[in-house]
Design an enzyme around this catalytic site. Structure first.
Site, short mmCIF file in Angstrom:
data_model
loop_
_atom_site.label_atom_id
_atom_site.label_comp_id
_atom_site.label_asym_id
_atom_site.label_seq_id
_atom_site.Cartn_x
_atom_site.Cartn_y
_atom_site.Cartn_z
N LYS A 56 53.28 29.62 35.41
CA LYS A 56 52.11 29.44 34.55
C LYS A 56 52.13 28.05 33.93
O LYS A 56 53.21 27.55 33.55
CB LYS A 56 52.11 30.52 33.46
CG LYS A 56 50.82 30.59 32.64
CD LYS A 56 50.83 31.76 31.66
CE LYS A 56 49.55 31.90 30.87
NZ LYS A 56 49.56 33.07 29.97
N SER A 106 48.47 39.35 28.47
CA SER A 106 48.17 38.27 29.41
C SER A 106 48.97 38.28 30.70
O SER A 106 48.67 37.52 31.61
CB SER A 106 48.35 36.92 28.72
OG SER A 106 47.23 36.64 27.93
N SER A 158 45.45 36.06 30.29
CA SER A 158 45.32 34.65 30.55
C SER A 158 46.13 34.16 31.76
O SER A 158 45.85 33.08 32.28
CB SER A 158 45.76 33.85 29.32
OG SER A 158 47.14 34.07 29.05
#
Ligand SMILES: [Mg+2]
Ligand SMILES: [Zn+2]
Lengths: 101, 518, 499
Positions: B90, B189, B165
């Site tokens: 990420k 997320s 996310s």
């Protein structure tokens, strides 16, 4: 608890965000919609309930006083928007703030 | 070069193949990069693909195997647990040699100067970094639409969001552009995009994985965790990154158990005697689709069939989870994001007249609308006169949520809810009303507020849409072994192995085209 | 001038002063939340890391030593040590703050309460007053800025500034007093005494010049007998004890004159300008402070056990007041000498070291040399005692040479100068210079006989009643013996032989 336009502007100054008038208006509406949902929390009777700041109940997480290597100055300044090669360069400081350490 | 389909290889397969010499880590990396080249233009899972770092890491794995053999050692004992396994990271985690942008304009050109502990550990275990994954800006969102660099598309339906996310981390694993990936989970997320992309997604106990080097959103809520296509791979990935870190004062000191063995036991031993609680009040909540609810009820039946004792439980204080979360999260975020001020790094406005002007305009230009919304909300909630009414109350509500879980885990080993109330929604569908988007996380948020671990595993495809549904399995503090055992038992029972119906040129064809261009 | 004016003003007004004293824990090896070294100076931005630069993703981990040092400081001034404490974030933007929040403490500081009893004035006007301490908490220091393009590196008129984060994250103790202080002199005495205590604890070098100890003050005035507090001004930039005194004096006078001429004091921060000898307003429009304190979520709370607190207490060294009392009661020094010796960490350590070598019986003689010869020497050379070549053992030896009659106290002064200059031991100096005092009566008698023979008229004069000639004979005899005769014996023998 509705938030006024004046409060939006005050909060934007605290948060250091230059908002346009349109943004101020929109954010006022959006924040009020969100707060309308969140405000239910104010009506909860939480008298006598201890607050939880942290999920785990650990204490005294510390480090011994031993020196570790620093970053090179090159890396420290690598992402600087403006530098003279030794320090971060910033424009003049006017107005409020600072020096409260 | 051997030909193989990386989409059918698990991390465990890859390590085994690399250890035994069936194929090399470089071959796996190249096949994966070719797949990325083919699919990335439609999926947009990555902000940055890192072929040099990937091949360098793969070659290091291959040469340490060669060295082991030369030294008369068994490569199995020498190579890391994730040797040769392609991994997405990420884009809020620092890795030297990459940009760490958090999908934000304010950090568009930010180059990492140190490594995130979890990423370092993943790579030290032999994982091969494929790239930095797209995300909602600063992890604010549940759709990956709030990215300054454009949305990620769900590999199951390119018109739909992958969740967020950590949408890029979920999508790249779902589309087999990586075998595993790292995401971060503040209110769901990792798990929610896991559910929406049909992947296995783990939010560990708060403190289980060091947060050092992962750009903070809500410091008391954030945890890094893995995505994978199997429970076993997710267990191996978590084992690699978990454990105390002297650089994170909130990281837990507890020893890391053998998660892979726990998953294996679950896969073979079923769920005999496991006490499974279905969280009825959350399941009945408004907004939960009937098909999602049915999938969870079906999961409960499967557990019963596997020999578990299935019962019902309620978590009444979770009704306040969303409110508490949208106070605590933005409050912490408003403070964590103050440092993006254009002084030491990040976007700086042209020709600022003075420092105040520099701050005000650099931040207004550099942050996207959702970041601005959360910073404003958090600043307001902490500001004089409102602290007790908001932050104080939210912290107390958090205590009640924690107490609910503590009492539930006296009776149950794991608790079940849907991961997300709906399957993947259409891009743009919920972006008009922020509150609508916030509701995507009602099942995942209480877990972060309490700090317990939870996993999302695929629970089948939605009959009407054909899109994946995720089952959330929650466990007590540091009971990740139980969580993996329960998840692996369920996974083995439903035999979910559907893959997104992506159309792409074969990896081979792309590579040929690439060679032609040279 | 200001002094008289202040006295005048204080006849009509009562000043109410509270101090905020920031002290860097310079004895710490590392910064508050990272492993970067603590130290003054250094090339800009070379003592920094992701944590103290506030890079994205970096996290603070508190320094065990700094926490213990703060608790030790609290114990030294009789604070109550918190059993449960934590850090908070204080949110505000400033370019010298890497994270745009300062990790500080809010409602749960490490040390609560405490006090110092301060002696003010000398002689008849002297009095003692108790100044209560509100709290001591621990926080991180900011970076430093150099303002370029304006006058004297000041912020006003500068075109731009350079930011150096070497100091950012240095452990910083903040002590806040109650508004118990009534005069600039009390404020100065409090700060001086506090500095001495911090120095005894060894936690900081407390340099006001280099900014490792910084004193800010809140000042207001009211009519004597009033109980309400007036509007206060905060005074900053008082970089020496003298500046603290003068800054406060000028501010009190300013406020009194302002109110007397019909104006009123506004709450603001004022800057002491040591050159212009006045305070001036630092900010034209004060931003309403809203620090949005909340518990630092990157750290866990502190729980201090009784045993741990007692273990820290056991590390408390003898504090200046106790030291002074011991010098008077156990070693027989005068109150005056004891006060001077105990008010300087290096001097008192030197003195104590000499006591442990030479014994308490030499206390007065050692103190005497230290406060006269040594003090004068250090003053002339402008060096500290630690920089001088004189050691406690050398002073003990010197006193022993005098006590044993080997040299006279007059010779001792010569030996002292020599040993201070060369670092040679007193014994060696006496040996090399042949300074041994002759106490052999036979040799003295022979020398006196030679002098009397050579000066018959003076002998006659003396015997004729001109007794002032005794000095002449002493001088001649000493000259004859190259200054090494025991003057007491010379005197005795002369009186006998001439009489
Ligand atoms: Mg302070
Ligand atoms: Zn540092």
């Amino acid at each position: 608890m509705a938030i006024s336009e004046e409060q939006v502007r005050h909060v934007a100054l605290l948060a250091r965000l230059a908002l346009t008038d349109e943004q101020v208006a929109n954010l006022g509406d959006e924040l009020n919609s969100i707060l309308g949902h969140i405000d239910t929390i104010q009506n909860l009777d939480l008298e006598g309930v201890e607050p939880t700041a942290h999920p785990l109940e650990t204490v005294n997480s510390i480090r011994s006083d031993v020196v570790k290597p620093c970053l090179s100055r090159e890396l420290a300044l690598k992402n600087a928007p403006d530098t003279d090669g030794t320090a971060f360069v910033i424009p003049q400081i006017v107005g409020p703030g600072g020096g409260d350490a | 070069m051997s030909e193989f389909d990386v989409s059918r290889l698990t991390g465990a397969h890859i390590r085994e193949g690399v250890v035994t010499g069936q194929f090399t880590a470089r071959e796996v990396a190249e096949a994966t990069l070719a797949r990325v080249e083919a699919l990335e233009p439609t999926v947009h899972a990555f902000n940055q693909v890192t072929p040099e770092l990937a091949l360098e890491a793969a070659d290091a794995v291959d040469s340490s195997r060669a060295q082991a053999i030369a030294d008369g050692l068994d490569p199995r004992d020498v190579l890391g647990a994730l040797a040769g396994v392609p991994a997405g990271i990420k884009d809020n985690m620092n890795l030297v040699g990459t940009r760490t942008t958090c999908s934000a304009k304010i950090l568009e050109n930010y180059e990492s100067v140190y490594d995130c502990t979890a990423v370092r550990r993943l790579l030290d275990a032999g994982a091969v970094p494929i790239g930095k994954c797209n995300m909602d800006e600063f992890a604010f969102g549940s759709s990956t639409e709030n990215s300054a660099f454009g949305p990620t598309h769900n590999p199951w339906d390119l018109e739909r969001v992958p969740g967020g996310s950590s949408g890029g981390s979920a999508a790249c694993v779902s589309a087999s552009m990586a075998t595993i990936s790292l995401g971060s989970d503040t209110g769901g997320s990792i798990r929610q995009p896991g559910a929406l992309t049909g992947t296995v997604a783990v939010k560990p106990t708060y403190g289980r994985v060091s947060r050092y080097g992962c750009v903070a959103f809500g410091s008391s809520l954030d945890q890094i965790g893995p995505f994978a296509r199997t429970v076993e791979d997710s267990a191996a990935a978590l084992a690699a990154i978990a454990g105390a870190d002297p650089m994170d004062a909130t990281s837990a000191q507890q020893a890391v158990p053998n998660y892979v063995r726990a998953a294996a036991e679950g896969a073979t031993g079923g769920a005999k005697g496991l006490r499974v609680g279905i969280v009825t009040d959350l399941l009945q909540a408004d907004g939960c689709s009937g098909e999602v609810r049915a999938a969870v009820e079906n999961a409960a039946r499967i557990y019963a069939d596997l020999g578990a004792e299935v019962g019902e439980v309620t978590l009444p204080a979770s009704a306040h989870g969303l409110s508490a979360y949208y106070i605590i999260g933005p409050a912490e975020a408003s403070s964590n994001l103050a440092r993006f001020d254009g002084i030491r790094y990040g976007h700086r406005v042209e020709d600022p007249t003075d420092v105040l002007d520099l701050y005000m305009r650099s931040r207004a230009e550099g942050f996207g609308p959702e970041s601005i919304r959360r910073i404003m909300l958090g600043t307001y909630a902490l500001s004089a006169g409102y602290y007790e009414a908001y932050y104080g109350q939210a912290q107390k509500a958090r205590t009640l949520i924690k107490q609910d879980f503590e009492s539930a885990f006296k009776d149950f080993d794991v608790l079940l809810t849907p991961t997300s109330p709906t399957v993947a929604f259409k891009i743009g569908e919920k972006s008009a009303d922020p509150l609508e988007m916030y509701l995507s996380d009602v099942y995942t948020i209480p877990v972060n507020l309490a700090g317990i671990p939870a996993i999302s595993v695929p629970a089948g495809l939605c009959p009407s849409s054909g899109l994946p549904i995720g089952l959330q399995i929650m466990a007590d503090y540091f009971a990740e072994e139980t969580m993996f055992m329960a998840a692996a038992a369920f996974e083995a029972a439903i035999e979910f192995d559907a893959r997104p119906p992506l159309r792409y040129e074969s990896a081979r064809g792309t590579r040929a085209a690439q060679e032609e261009r040279r | 001038m200001a002094k008289d004016r202040l006295a005048q003003v204080l006849e009509d007004w009562e000043a109410v002063i509270g101090l905020e004293i920031h002290t860097e824990i310079t004895s710490s090896n590392t910064k508050m939340f990272c492993g970067c070294p603590v130290g003054f100076g250094g090339e800009p931005n070379t003592r920094v890391c992701p944590v103290c630069l506030g890079l994205p993703g970096a996290l603070p981990v508190p320094n065990e030593y700094a926490v213990e040092a703060t608790v030790l400081a609290g114990l030294a001034i009789e604070s109550t040590i918190a059993r449960w404490s934590q850090f908070h974030r204080k949110n505000y933007f400033y370019p010298d703050m890497p994270k745009d929040y300062q990790i500080s403490q809010y409602d749960l500081p490490f040390c609560d309460g405490g006090h110092l009893d301060v002696q003010v004035g000398e002689g008849d006007g002297a009095y003692e007053t108790r100044i209560c301490v509100t709290r001591i908490h621990l926080e991180e220091d900011t970076g430093k800025m150099v303002h370029v393009g304006g006058a004297e590196g000041r912020i006003a008129g500068a075109t731009h500034s350079l930011v150096d984060f070497n100091r950012a994250g240095t452990p910083l103790m903040e002590l806040v007093t109650e508004p118990d202080i009534r005069t600039p002199e009390e404020a100065r005495r409090f700060a001086q005494k506090l500095r001495l205590i911090w120095l005894s604890l060894g936690i900081s070098d407390c340099s006001m010049e280099e900014g490792s100890m910084r004193v800010d003050a809140n000042v207001s005035i009211r009519r004597p007998g009033e109980t309400e507090l007036g509007t206060k001004a905060e005074i900053k930039n008082m970089n020496s004890f003298r500046a603290l005194h003068d800054g406060l004096a000028h501010e009190i006078i300013r406020q009194a004159e302002l109110v007397e001429s019909g104006g009123h004091v506004v709450q603001e921060t004022r800057h002491w300008d040591v050159g212009a000898k006045r305070t001036s307003s630092l900010r034209s429009k004060e931003e309403a402070h809203d620090y949005r304190y909340f518990p630092e979520p990157d750290m866990v709370p502190f729980q201090f056990s009784e045993e741990w607190i007692e273990a820290v207490r056991a590390k408390l060294p003898e504090l200046p007041d106790a030291k002074k009392a011991r010098f008077v009661e156990d070693l027989g020094l005068s109150g005056y000498d004891a006060a001077i010796l105990s008010a300087d960490i290096s001097l008192s350590a030197f003195f104590d070291s000499a006591m442990s070598i030479g014994g308490a019986a030499k206390a007065k003689a050692i103190a005497n040399i230290m406060l006269n010869d040594l003090a004068a020497y250090l003053n002339t050379e402008a060096i500290s005692i630690d920089e001088s070549r004189v050691t406690p053992a050398m002073l003990v030896e010197l006193v022993e040479l005098v006590d044993g009659g080997t040299i006279s106290s007059k010779q001792a002064k010569v030996v002292f100068s020599e040993m201070a200059a060369t670092g040679d031991s007193p014994g060696a100096i006496v040996e090399i210079k042949g300074m041994k005092q002759v106490s052999d009566t036979g040799a003295i008698e022979q020398a006196i006989d030679r002098v009397m023979t050579a000066n018959p008229s003076e002998v006659e004069g003396y015997r004729g009643g001109k007794t002032t000639l005794l000095g002449f004979f002493v001088g001649q005899t000493m000259k004859e013996m190259r200054g090494q005769a025991n003057p007491k014996l010379v005197n005795e023998v002369l009186l006998r032989k001439l009489g």
